[in-house]
Design a protein around this motif. Structure first.
Motif: not given
Length: 118
Positions: A9-11, A16-17, A83-85, A110-116
């Protein structure tokens, strides 16, 4: 009991991927299906991708062709290659394991944050 621990996860910028991983431990032999779900504030948690122990896969239509779910039954890991977020993919992503068929229950990471960003 089954424990699920996510990583990744992350920003990322749009287009992006990112990769998510989930490590299962405990009574992993009772797990049937595993999957990734996501949730945004004010909305219900929804299915992203699901993989059965047989290898059969289901994807949410919005991610089909962009996301790939994979499972390693020997290492007890689950992965999601994204991919291709798109900005609409921004959410808290959860790893899920279903063991109800084998006398267990549903388990969540516990969940992981994905920010696009756009």
């Amino acid at each position: 009991q089954v424990q699920l621990v996510e990583s990744g996860g992350g920003l990322v910028q749009a287009g992006g991927s990112l990769s998510l991983s989930c490590a299962a431990s405990g009574a992993v032999f009772i797990i049937n299906t595993m999957g990734w779900y996501r949730q945004t504030p004010g909305k219900e948690r929804g299915l992203v991708a699901l993989i059965f122990k047989s290898g059969r896969i289901n994807y949410k239509s919005a991610v089909r062709g962009r996301f790939t779910i994979s499972r390693d039954n020997t290492r007890n890991t689950l992965a999601l290659q994204m991919n291709n977020l798109k900005p609409e993919d921004t959410a808290l992503y959860y790893c899920h394991a279903d063991a109800k068929r084998n006398g267990g229950k549903e388990y969540w990471g516990q969940g992981t944050q994905v920010t696009v960003s756009s």
